[in-house]
Write a protein that holds these residues in place. Structure first.
Motif, PDB file in Angstrom:
ATOM      1  N   GLY A  37      -8.916  15.046  15.964  1.00 55.26           N
ATOM      2  CA  GLY A  37      -7.504  14.675  16.050  1.00 55.26           C
ATOM      3  C   GLY A  37      -7.297  13.172  15.970  1.00 55.26           C
ATOM      4  O   GLY A  37      -6.386  12.684  15.285  1.00 55.26           O
ATOM      5  N   LEU A  38      -8.180  12.459  16.687  1.00 57.76           N
ATOM      6  CA  LEU A  38      -8.070  10.995  16.635  1.00 57.76           C
ATOM      7  C   LEU A  38      -8.348  10.471  15.227  1.00 57.76           C
ATOM      8  O   LEU A  38      -7.669   9.551  14.742  1.00 57.76           O
ATOM      9  CB  LEU A  38      -9.051  10.366  17.635  1.00 57.76           C
ATOM     10  N   VAL A  39      -9.367  11.075  14.583  1.00 53.93           N
ATOM     11  CA  VAL A  39      -9.683  10.652  13.220  1.00 53.93           C
ATOM     12  C   VAL A  39      -8.507  10.916  12.291  1.00 53.93           C
ATOM     13  O   VAL A  39      -8.119  10.074  11.463  1.00 53.93           O
ATOM     14  CB  VAL A  39     -10.947  11.365  12.711  1.00 53.93           C
ATOM     15  N   LEU A  40      -7.930  12.131  12.397  1.00 57.35           N
ATOM     16  CA  LEU A  40      -6.766  12.458  11.574  1.00 57.35           C
ATOM     17  C   LEU A  40      -5.594  11.508  11.840  1.00 57.35           C
ATOM     18  O   LEU A  40      -4.869  11.103  10.929  1.00 57.35           O
ATOM     19  CB  LEU A  40      -6.331  13.902  11.814  1.00 57.35           C
ATOM     20  N   LEU A  41      -5.423  11.153  13.129  1.00 53.87           N
ATOM     21  CA  LEU A  41      -4.339  10.239  13.486  1.00 53.87           C
ATOM     22  C   LEU A  41      -4.556   8.860  12.863  1.00 53.87           C
ATOM     23  O   LEU A  41      -3.623   8.237  12.350  1.00 53.87           O
ATOM     24  CB  LEU A  41      -4.251  10.126  15.007  1.00 53.87           C
ATOM     25  N   LEU A  42      -5.829   8.406  12.916  1.00 54.52           N
ATOM     26  CA  LEU A  42      -6.134   7.110  12.318  1.00 54.52           C
ATOM     27  C   LEU A  42      -5.926   7.133  10.804  1.00 54.52           C
ATOM     28  O   LEU A  42      -5.375   6.188  10.217  1.00 54.52           O
ATOM     29  CB  LEU A  42      -7.584   6.712  12.644  1.00 54.52           C
ATOM     30  N   VAL A  43      -6.370   8.240  10.177  1.00 52.86           N
ATOM     31  CA  VAL A  43      -6.188   8.358   8.733  1.00 52.86           C
ATOM     32  C   VAL A  43      -4.707   8.368   8.374  1.00 52.86           C
ATOM     33  O   VAL A  43      -4.271   7.696   7.426  1.00 52.86           O
ATOM     34  CB  VAL A  43      -6.891   9.625   8.196  1.00 52.86           C
ATOM     35  N   GLN A  44      -3.937   9.140   9.151  1.00 53.25           N
ATOM     36  CA  GLN A  44      -2.508   9.195   8.892  1.00 53.25           C
ATOM     37  C   GLN A  44      -1.848   7.824   9.078  1.00 53.25           C
ATOM     38  O   GLN A  44      -0.974   7.409   8.295  1.00 53.25           O
ATOM     39  CB  GLN A  44      -1.845  10.219   9.826  1.00 53.25           C
ATOM     40  N   GLY A  45      -2.283   7.101  10.100  1.00 51.29           N
ATOM     41  CA  GLY A  45      -1.745   5.759  10.317  1.00 51.29           C
ATOM     42  C   GLY A  45      -2.077   4.828   9.166  1.00 51.29           C
ATOM     43  O   GLY A  45      -1.257   4.025   8.721  1.00 51.29           O
ATOM     44  N   GLY A  46      -3.337   4.945   8.665  1.00 50.86           N
ATOM     45  CA  GLY A  46      -3.722   4.127   7.526  1.00 50.86           C
ATOM     46  C   GLY A  46      -2.911   4.450   6.283  1.00 50.86           C
ATOM     47  O   GLY A  46      -2.504   3.544   5.532  1.00 50.86           O
ATOM     48  N   VAL A  47      -2.692   5.759   6.072  1.00 47.13           N
ATOM     49  CA  VAL A  47      -1.897   6.168   4.915  1.00 47.13           C
ATOM     50  C   VAL A  47      -0.478   5.617   5.015  1.00 47.13           C
ATOM     51  O   VAL A  47       0.086   5.100   4.037  1.00 47.13           O
ATOM     52  CB  VAL A  47      -1.882   7.707   4.784  1.00 47.13           C
TER      53      VAL A  47
END
Length: 332
Positions: A37-47
Protein backbone atom coordinates in the motif's frame (compact mmCIF):
# COMPACT_ATOMS: atom_id res chain seq x y z
CA UNK A 1 -1.86 -20.50 21.25
CA UNK A 2 0.80 -20.21 18.64
CA UNK A 3 -1.80 -19.78 15.93
CA UNK A 4 -3.35 -16.80 17.77
CA UNK A 5 0.02 -15.11 18.07
CA UNK A 6 0.70 -15.35 14.32
CA UNK A 7 -2.71 -14.00 13.30
CA UNK A 8 -4.74 -10.86 13.79
CA UNK A 9 -8.46 -11.04 14.34
CA UNK A 10 -10.81 -8.33 13.17
CA UNK A 11 -14.30 -8.39 14.71
CA UNK A 12 -17.10 -6.59 12.85
CA UNK A 13 -20.28 -6.00 14.88
CA UNK A 14 -23.42 -6.01 12.76
CA UNK A 15 -25.94 -5.14 15.45
CA UNK A 16 -27.24 -6.14 18.87
CA UNK A 17 -28.92 -9.38 17.72
CA UNK A 18 -26.63 -10.47 14.88
CA UNK A 19 -23.57 -12.50 15.45
CA UNK A 20 -20.36 -10.54 14.81
CA UNK A 21 -18.01 -11.39 11.97
CA UNK A 22 -14.55 -12.55 12.86
CA UNK A 23 -11.85 -12.10 10.26
CA UNK A 24 -8.43 -13.52 10.86
CA UNK A 25 -5.33 -12.30 9.00
CA UNK A 26 -1.81 -13.55 9.28
CA UNK A 27 0.56 -10.90 10.56
CA UNK A 28 2.92 -11.43 7.65
CA UNK A 29 0.04 -10.83 5.16
CA UNK A 30 -0.89 -7.62 6.92
CA UNK A 31 2.74 -6.47 6.93
CA UNK A 32 3.16 -7.16 3.24
CA UNK A 33 -0.16 -5.49 2.53
CA UNK A 34 0.94 -2.34 4.32
CA UNK A 35 4.23 -2.32 2.42
CA UNK A 36 2.44 -2.76 -0.91
CA UNK A 37 0.00 0.00 0.00
CA UNK A 38 2.79 2.38 0.86
CA UNK A 39 4.56 1.55 -2.39
CA UNK A 40 1.37 2.13 -4.37
CA UNK A 41 0.83 5.41 -2.51
CA UNK A 42 4.35 6.56 -3.34
CA UNK A 43 3.93 5.57 -6.98
CA UNK A 44 0.62 7.39 -7.16
CA UNK A 45 2.18 10.47 -5.58
CA UNK A 46 5.01 10.37 -8.10
CA UNK A 47 2.57 10.04 -10.97
CA UNK A 48 0.53 12.99 -9.70
CA UNK A 49 3.68 15.08 -9.18
CA UNK A 50 4.91 14.25 -12.68
CA UNK A 51 1.49 15.10 -14.12
CA UNK A 52 1.44 18.45 -12.33
CA UNK A 53 4.98 19.18 -13.56
CA UNK A 54 4.12 18.26 -17.13
CA UNK A 55 1.00 20.39 -16.95
CA UNK A 56 3.04 23.40 -15.76
CA UNK A 57 5.53 22.75 -18.58
CA UNK A 58 2.73 22.70 -21.13
CA UNK A 59 1.30 25.90 -19.68
CA UNK A 60 4.72 27.56 -19.80
CA UNK A 61 5.21 26.31 -23.36
CA UNK A 62 1.87 27.85 -24.30
CA UNK A 63 2.97 31.20 -22.88
CA UNK A 64 6.29 30.98 -24.74
CA UNK A 65 4.46 30.09 -27.93
CA UNK A 66 2.14 33.07 -27.45
CA UNK A 67 5.12 35.39 -26.89
CA UNK A 68 6.90 34.02 -29.95
CA UNK A 69 3.80 34.48 -32.08
CA UNK A 70 3.46 38.05 -30.82
CA UNK A 71 7.15 38.74 -31.47
CA UNK A 72 6.87 37.21 -34.91
CA UNK A 73 3.86 39.37 -35.77
CA UNK A 74 5.57 42.53 -34.50
CA UNK A 75 8.79 41.67 -36.34
CA UNK A 76 6.86 41.03 -39.55
CA UNK A 77 4.97 44.33 -39.22
CA UNK A 78 8.19 46.22 -38.49
CA UNK A 79 9.85 44.55 -41.47
CA UNK A 80 6.97 45.69 -43.67
CA UNK A 81 7.35 49.26 -42.36
CA UNK A 82 11.10 49.17 -43.05
CA UNK A 83 10.39 47.99 -46.60
CA UNK A 84 7.98 50.90 -47.06
CA UNK A 85 10.60 53.31 -45.76
CA UNK A 86 13.17 51.89 -48.19
CA UNK A 87 10.81 52.35 -51.12
CA UNK A 88 10.09 55.94 -50.08
CA UNK A 89 13.82 56.55 -49.71
CA UNK A 90 14.43 55.25 -53.24
CA UNK A 91 11.71 57.59 -54.54
CA UNK A 92 13.39 60.47 -52.70
CA UNK A 93 16.74 59.43 -54.19
CA UNK A 94 15.29 59.53 -57.71
CA UNK A 95 13.71 62.93 -57.06
CA UNK A 96 16.97 64.30 -55.69
CA UNK A 97 18.84 63.16 -58.80
CA UNK A 98 16.28 64.90 -61.01
CA UNK A 99 16.55 68.09 -58.96
CA UNK A 100 20.34 67.92 -59.16
CA UNK A 101 20.05 67.78 -62.92
CA UNK A 102 17.57 70.68 -62.97
CA UNK A 103 19.84 72.86 -60.84
CA UNK A 104 22.91 71.92 -62.83
CA UNK A 105 24.56 70.07 -59.95
CA UNK A 106 26.64 66.97 -60.52
CA UNK A 107 24.85 63.87 -59.23
CA UNK A 108 26.77 62.24 -56.41
CA UNK A 109 27.69 58.57 -56.60
CA UNK A 110 26.18 56.48 -53.82
CA UNK A 111 29.05 55.08 -51.79
CA UNK A 112 29.44 53.23 -48.55
CA UNK A 113 26.37 51.03 -48.94
CA UNK A 114 26.35 47.74 -47.01
CA UNK A 115 27.90 44.83 -48.91
CA UNK A 116 25.41 42.85 -50.95
CA UNK A 117 22.61 45.37 -50.56
CA UNK A 118 21.74 46.61 -54.05
CA UNK A 119 19.78 49.84 -53.86
CA UNK A 120 20.98 51.88 -56.77
CA UNK A 121 18.84 52.33 -59.82
CA UNK A 122 15.50 52.93 -58.13
CA UNK A 123 13.94 49.57 -59.01
CA UNK A 124 15.56 47.08 -56.60
CA UNK A 125 15.22 46.94 -52.85
CA UNK A 126 18.40 47.17 -50.77
CA UNK A 127 18.08 43.49 -49.85
CA UNK A 128 15.99 40.56 -50.96
CA UNK A 129 12.96 39.85 -48.80
CA UNK A 130 13.07 36.26 -47.46
CA UNK A 131 9.55 34.73 -47.66
CA UNK A 132 8.12 33.61 -44.37
CA UNK A 133 5.35 31.01 -44.28
CA UNK A 134 3.71 31.44 -40.91
CA UNK A 135 1.02 28.81 -41.53
CA UNK A 136 3.57 26.16 -42.45
CA UNK A 137 5.61 26.93 -39.35
CA UNK A 138 2.48 26.73 -37.21
CA UNK A 139 1.43 23.40 -38.74
CA UNK A 140 4.83 21.83 -38.19
CA UNK A 141 4.76 22.98 -34.59
CA UNK A 142 1.27 21.59 -33.94
CA UNK A 143 2.03 18.22 -35.58
CA UNK A 144 4.67 17.36 -32.97
CA UNK A 145 3.73 15.65 -29.67
CA UNK A 146 3.64 17.61 -26.47
CA UNK A 147 6.97 16.36 -25.17
CA UNK A 148 8.67 17.04 -28.51
CA UNK A 149 7.24 20.55 -28.54
CA UNK A 150 8.93 21.21 -25.23
CA UNK A 151 12.31 20.38 -26.74
CA UNK A 152 14.85 22.87 -27.97
CA UNK A 153 14.70 22.18 -31.76
CA UNK A 154 11.12 23.44 -32.28
CA UNK A 155 11.63 26.65 -30.31
CA UNK A 156 15.09 27.29 -31.73
CA UNK A 157 13.74 26.85 -35.26
CA UNK A 158 11.17 29.59 -34.68
CA UNK A 159 13.78 31.71 -32.96
CA UNK A 160 16.10 31.18 -35.92
CA UNK A 161 13.45 32.52 -38.29
CA UNK A 162 12.87 35.56 -36.08
CA UNK A 163 16.63 36.09 -35.67
CA UNK A 164 17.02 36.00 -39.45
CA UNK A 165 14.22 38.53 -39.79
CA UNK A 166 15.82 40.77 -37.19
CA UNK A 167 19.17 40.54 -38.99
CA UNK A 168 17.52 41.63 -42.22
CA UNK A 169 15.76 44.51 -40.45
CA UNK A 170 19.06 45.65 -38.93
CA UNK A 171 20.68 45.58 -42.38
CA UNK A 172 17.77 47.58 -43.81
CA UNK A 173 17.97 50.13 -41.01
CA UNK A 174 21.72 50.49 -41.54
CA UNK A 175 21.13 51.12 -45.24
CA UNK A 176 18.39 53.63 -44.42
CA UNK A 177 20.69 55.43 -41.99
CA UNK A 178 23.48 55.75 -44.55
CA UNK A 179 21.09 56.68 -47.33
CA UNK A 180 19.38 59.27 -45.12
CA UNK A 181 22.72 60.95 -44.38
CA UNK A 182 23.53 61.01 -48.09
CA UNK A 183 20.13 62.35 -49.14
CA UNK A 184 20.18 64.97 -46.36
CA UNK A 185 23.53 66.22 -47.68
CA UNK A 186 22.12 66.36 -51.20
CA UNK A 187 19.00 68.16 -49.94
CA UNK A 188 21.18 70.75 -48.22
CA UNK A 189 23.03 71.32 -51.49
CA UNK A 190 19.75 71.50 -53.38
CA UNK A 191 18.33 73.91 -50.83
CA UNK A 192 21.37 76.16 -51.16
CA UNK A 193 21.19 75.95 -54.97
CA UNK A 194 17.45 76.61 -54.93
CA UNK A 195 17.94 79.60 -52.63
CA UNK A 196 20.66 80.92 -54.90
CA UNK A 197 18.49 80.38 -57.96
CA UNK A 198 15.52 82.00 -56.20
CA UNK A 199 17.62 84.99 -55.19
CA UNK A 200 19.05 85.22 -58.67
CA UNK A 201 15.61 84.96 -60.23
CA UNK A 202 14.28 87.62 -57.87
CA UNK A 203 17.16 89.83 -59.01
CA UNK A 204 16.41 89.53 -62.75
CA UNK A 205 14.41 92.57 -64.06
CA UNK A 206 11.74 90.47 -65.73
CA UNK A 207 8.69 92.80 -65.79
CA UNK A 208 7.90 96.17 -67.38
CA UNK A 209 8.70 98.98 -64.94
CA UNK A 210 5.79 101.06 -66.24
CA UNK A 211 2.72 100.57 -68.39
CA UNK A 212 3.04 102.53 -71.60
CA UNK A 213 4.15 102.58 -75.24
CA UNK A 214 7.67 101.82 -76.40
CA UNK A 215 8.74 105.11 -78.08
CA UNK A 216 12.45 104.43 -78.56
CA UNK A 217 14.35 101.14 -78.65
CA UNK A 218 17.80 100.23 -77.37
CA UNK A 219 20.77 100.66 -79.73
CA UNK A 220 21.97 103.09 -82.40
CA UNK A 221 19.62 105.95 -83.32
CA UNK A 222 19.62 109.51 -84.54
CA UNK A 223 19.69 111.69 -81.44
CA UNK A 224 16.61 113.95 -81.17
CA UNK A 225 18.86 116.51 -79.44
CA UNK A 226 21.96 116.62 -81.65
CA UNK A 227 20.64 115.13 -84.91
CA UNK A 228 23.66 112.83 -85.00
CA UNK A 229 23.90 109.06 -84.73
CA UNK A 230 24.27 107.94 -81.11
CA UNK A 231 23.84 104.85 -78.93
CA UNK A 232 20.61 104.85 -76.98
CA UNK A 233 21.64 103.08 -73.76
CA UNK A 234 18.11 102.05 -72.79
CA UNK A 235 14.51 102.13 -73.92
CA UNK A 236 11.95 104.95 -73.66
CA UNK A 237 8.44 104.08 -72.51
CA UNK A 238 5.88 106.82 -73.12
CA UNK A 239 3.26 107.25 -70.39
CA UNK A 240 1.25 110.11 -68.82
CA UNK A 241 2.91 112.15 -66.10
CA UNK A 242 2.30 110.60 -62.70
CA UNK A 243 2.14 107.01 -63.98
CA UNK A 244 3.63 104.66 -61.37
CA UNK A 245 7.13 103.30 -61.97
CA UNK A 246 7.78 99.97 -60.23
CA UNK A 247 10.91 97.95 -59.64
CA UNK A 248 11.12 94.95 -62.01
CA UNK A 249 13.18 92.95 -59.49
CA UNK A 250 14.44 92.96 -55.92
CA UNK A 251 17.47 95.06 -55.08
CA UNK A 252 18.94 98.02 -53.22
CA UNK A 253 18.65 101.70 -54.11
CA UNK A 254 22.16 103.00 -54.86
CA UNK A 255 21.17 106.31 -56.47
CA UNK A 256 18.12 108.52 -55.88
CA UNK A 257 19.03 111.99 -57.10
CA UNK A 258 18.70 114.70 -59.78
CA UNK A 259 20.88 114.89 -62.89
CA UNK A 260 20.91 117.72 -65.44
CA UNK A 261 20.43 115.37 -68.38
CA UNK A 262 18.43 112.50 -66.74
CA UNK A 263 16.41 114.70 -64.38
CA UNK A 264 15.11 112.86 -61.34
CA UNK A 265 16.43 109.34 -61.61
CA UNK A 266 16.88 106.17 -59.56
CA UNK A 267 19.40 103.37 -59.89
CA UNK A 268 18.88 99.95 -58.32
CA UNK A 269 21.59 97.37 -57.67
CA UNK A 270 19.98 93.94 -58.04
CA UNK A 271 23.10 91.92 -57.30
CA UNK A 272 24.81 89.43 -59.60
CA UNK A 273 26.24 92.42 -61.48
CA UNK A 274 22.79 93.67 -62.60
CA UNK A 275 21.74 97.34 -62.28
CA UNK A 276 18.70 99.19 -63.59
CA UNK A 277 18.22 102.94 -64.08
CA UNK A 278 14.97 104.97 -64.27
CA UNK A 279 15.21 108.54 -65.62
CA UNK A 280 13.16 111.70 -66.23
CA UNK A 281 10.73 110.93 -63.38
CA UNK A 282 8.50 113.61 -61.86
CA UNK A 283 8.82 112.21 -58.37
CA UNK A 284 11.14 109.82 -56.54
CA UNK A 285 9.49 107.61 -53.93
CA UNK A 286 12.61 105.91 -52.54
CA UNK A 287 15.88 106.99 -50.99
CA UNK A 288 19.44 105.77 -50.97
CA UNK A 289 19.88 102.45 -49.15
CA UNK A 290 16.27 101.34 -49.40
CA UNK A 291 15.63 97.71 -50.28
CA UNK A 292 12.90 97.01 -52.79
CA UNK A 293 11.15 93.92 -54.09
CA UNK A 294 9.76 93.19 -57.52
CA UNK A 295 6.67 95.39 -57.99
CA UNK A 296 7.55 98.03 -55.34
CA UNK A 297 6.89 101.68 -56.24
CA UNK A 298 10.07 103.68 -56.94
CA UNK A 299 8.68 106.86 -58.53
CA UNK A 300 6.33 108.55 -61.05
CA UNK A 301 6.70 109.18 -64.75
CA UNK A 302 7.69 112.75 -65.71
CA UNK A 303 9.75 114.79 -68.15
CA UNK A 304 12.55 116.18 -66.00
CA UNK A 305 16.04 116.85 -67.30
CA UNK A 306 17.17 118.51 -70.55
CA UNK A 307 17.33 115.19 -72.45
CA UNK A 308 13.56 114.74 -72.37
CA UNK A 309 11.07 115.77 -75.04
CA UNK A 310 7.93 114.74 -73.15
CA UNK A 311 6.52 112.51 -70.40
CA UNK A 312 8.19 109.11 -70.54
CA UNK A 313 10.46 106.77 -68.58
CA UNK A 314 14.00 106.12 -69.69
CA UNK A 315 14.65 102.51 -68.57
CA UNK A 316 18.17 101.14 -68.68
CA UNK A 317 19.72 97.74 -67.76
CA UNK A 318 23.43 97.16 -67.22
CA UNK A 319 25.17 93.83 -66.58
CA UNK A 320 28.67 94.03 -65.14
CA UNK A 321 28.77 97.77 -66.00
CA UNK A 322 27.82 97.11 -69.62
CA UNK A 323 24.44 98.30 -70.95
CA UNK A 324 22.22 95.65 -72.58
CA UNK A 325 18.82 95.64 -74.22
CA UNK A 326 16.19 95.57 -71.42
CA UNK A 327 13.72 93.81 -73.73
CA UNK A 328 15.80 90.63 -73.49
CA UNK A 329 14.97 90.40 -69.78
CA UNK A 330 11.27 91.26 -69.86
CA UNK A 331 9.02 88.19 -69.73
CA UNK A 332 5.53 89.64 -69.29
Amino acid sequence: MKESEDALTVIIFRGARANPWRLKFRKSFVKYGIIVGLVLLLVQGGVITHYVYQWSQLSELGEIKQELNTSRARTSNFSTEVDGMKKRMLVLETLNRKLQTMFGLEADEIQGLPTGLPGQGGEELPYEEVPYDGLQEEASLESKPAIARTGVPAVSGLNSTIDQKITEIKAGLEWLNQQTELENKILEELSAAAQKKADQWASIPSIWPVKGVLTSKFGPRVSPFTGKKALHAGIDIGAPTGTEVRSPASGKIVVAAYDGRMGKFVRIDHGYGIETTYGHMSKINVKYGDKVQRGDLVGLVGSTGKFSTGPHLHYQVAVNDRVVDPIHYILD
